[in-house]
Enzyme design. Structure first.
Site, PDB file in Angstrom:
ATOM      1  CE  LYS A  67      -4.635   8.823   0.565  1.00 39.08           C
ATOM      2  NZ  LYS A  67      -4.625   8.534  -0.858  1.00 39.08           N
ATOM      3  CD  GLN A 111      -7.101   9.091  -3.481  1.00 37.66           C
ATOM      4  OE1 GLN A 111      -6.437   9.646  -2.614  1.00 37.66           O
ATOM      5  NE2 GLN A 111      -7.241   7.777  -3.523  1.00 37.66           N
ATOM      6  CG  ASP A 134       0.399   8.286  -3.395  1.00 37.37           C
ATOM      7  OD1 ASP A 134       0.295   7.825  -2.238  1.00 37.37           O
ATOM      8  OD2 ASP A 134      -0.569   8.613  -4.099  1.00 37.37           O
TER       9      ASP A 134
END
Ligand code: NAP
Length: 297
Positions: A67, A111, A134
């Site tokens: 990422k 995460q 997200d």
């Protein structure tokens, strides 16, 4: 294969499915993001993504590294903050609040999975919805449900882009989504519904999966089990999107779909690897640049 307005495939005996190339499409999307990033920078705004990793899960370490690299390569700035697995939940929440208040940060990503002593829902809900790149916050889920602007979860968003890339008109089509998780199956179903597909959601308690998938013009497999979708379960010419990520007997990455046989029946198919995976990564960049553009507007 990435196509413009392709005609819907009609199956003939000699035809194998067209492959929807996630790597190629993701590259195009990254180039678009790079252009948008340049435009924002020209206005004095540096788009910035803050990534938080708690613990030392090897897969999470790889994902967060990707990422950061993806972001950097498109001109976005990404910071990766790592904390030990022993971090107190209160300290993580405090750090998220700081990032929420930091106007130079446009996207925040924690995460998952988090260590067991943390409540993932509580942590995700602490992220400001305007920075929830997200798309996991309940505000993002709610926005998707009622058709308001928000952030779409990257994996189903990427799958939709793959359908768009072949010019697939979902209106009136029957889409069967296998899997009902909050991050893939359910949002996927809502996105398909918003595009006027008739949607069936299947899960582990579905009685006759094959009877349903055989009716489907589009099948999205998001289960996490090899060979959930086999050739005898697919209507000739159907579009098959494989979200699953599994390992085969040789330890190689594979999806939920029995690719080699299903491609002899389907009209379009996404491979694993090289399908939804790279698209998921690309859509995080799209959400991040979108977040930065919204604040700069
Ligand atoms: P998940 O939370 O474990 O959900 C799996 C879903 O599959 C559940 O709804 C489950 O039903 C259903 N299911 C299990 N066995 C089934 C069966 N035999 N028939 C029909 N449905 C069945 O997984 P997830 O997070 O949605 O992820 C799904 C897969 O996608 C995984 O392989 C994951 O690694 C992969 N994934 C890939 C990406 C990517 O970037 N490519 C991103 C995210 C996820 P119940 O609800 O009844 O338990």
């Amino acid at each position: 294969m990435v196509r413009g307005q392709a005609a819907h495939p009609t199956k003939t005996d000699s035809m194998t499915a067209q492959r929807i190339d996630g790597n190629a499409l993701a590259k195009t999307i990254r180039e678009e993001v790079a252009g948008r990033t340049q435009a924002l920078k020209a206005r004095g705004v540096q788009p910035r993504l803050a990534i938080i990793l708690v613990g030392d899960d090897p897969a999470s370490q790889v994902y967060t590294k990707h990422k950061v690299n993806d972001s950097t390569q498109t001109g976005l700035e990404a910071t990766l903050e790592t904390f030990p697995a022993t971090l107190a939940e209160a300290d993580l929440l405090a750090r998220i609040r700081e990032l929420n208040d930091d106007r130079s940060v446009h996207g925040i990503l924690v995460q998952l999975p988090l260590p067991r002593h943390m409540d993932s829902h509580k942590v995700i809900e602490a992220i400001a919805p305007a920075k929830d790149v997200d798309g996991f916050h309940v505000a993002s889920a709610g926005a998707l449900m009622v058709g308001q602007p928000g952030f779409w979860p990257c994996t189903p968003y990427g799958a939709m882009k793959m359908l768009d890339s072949i010019g697939y008109d979902l209106r009136g089509k029957h889409a069967v989504v296998i899997g009902r998780s909050n991050i893939v199956g359910k949002p996927m179903a809502l996105m398909l519904l918003a595009r006027d597909a008739t949607v069936t959601i299947c899960h582990s308690r579905t009685r006759d999966l094959k009877a349903l998938t055989l009716q489907a013009d589009v099948v999205v497999a998001a289960v996490g089990k090899r060979d959930v979708l086999t050739a005898d379960m697919v209507k000739p010419g159907a579009v098959v999107i494989d979200v699953g990520m599994n390992r085969n007997d040789e330890g190689k990455l594979c999806g939920d779909v029995a690719y080699d046989s299903v491609r002899e029946v389907a009209g379009w198919i996404t491979p694993v690897p090289g399908g939804v995976g790279p698209m998921t990564r690309a859509m995080l960049l799209v959400n991040t640049i979108e977040a930065a553009e919204r604040t700069a507007a």
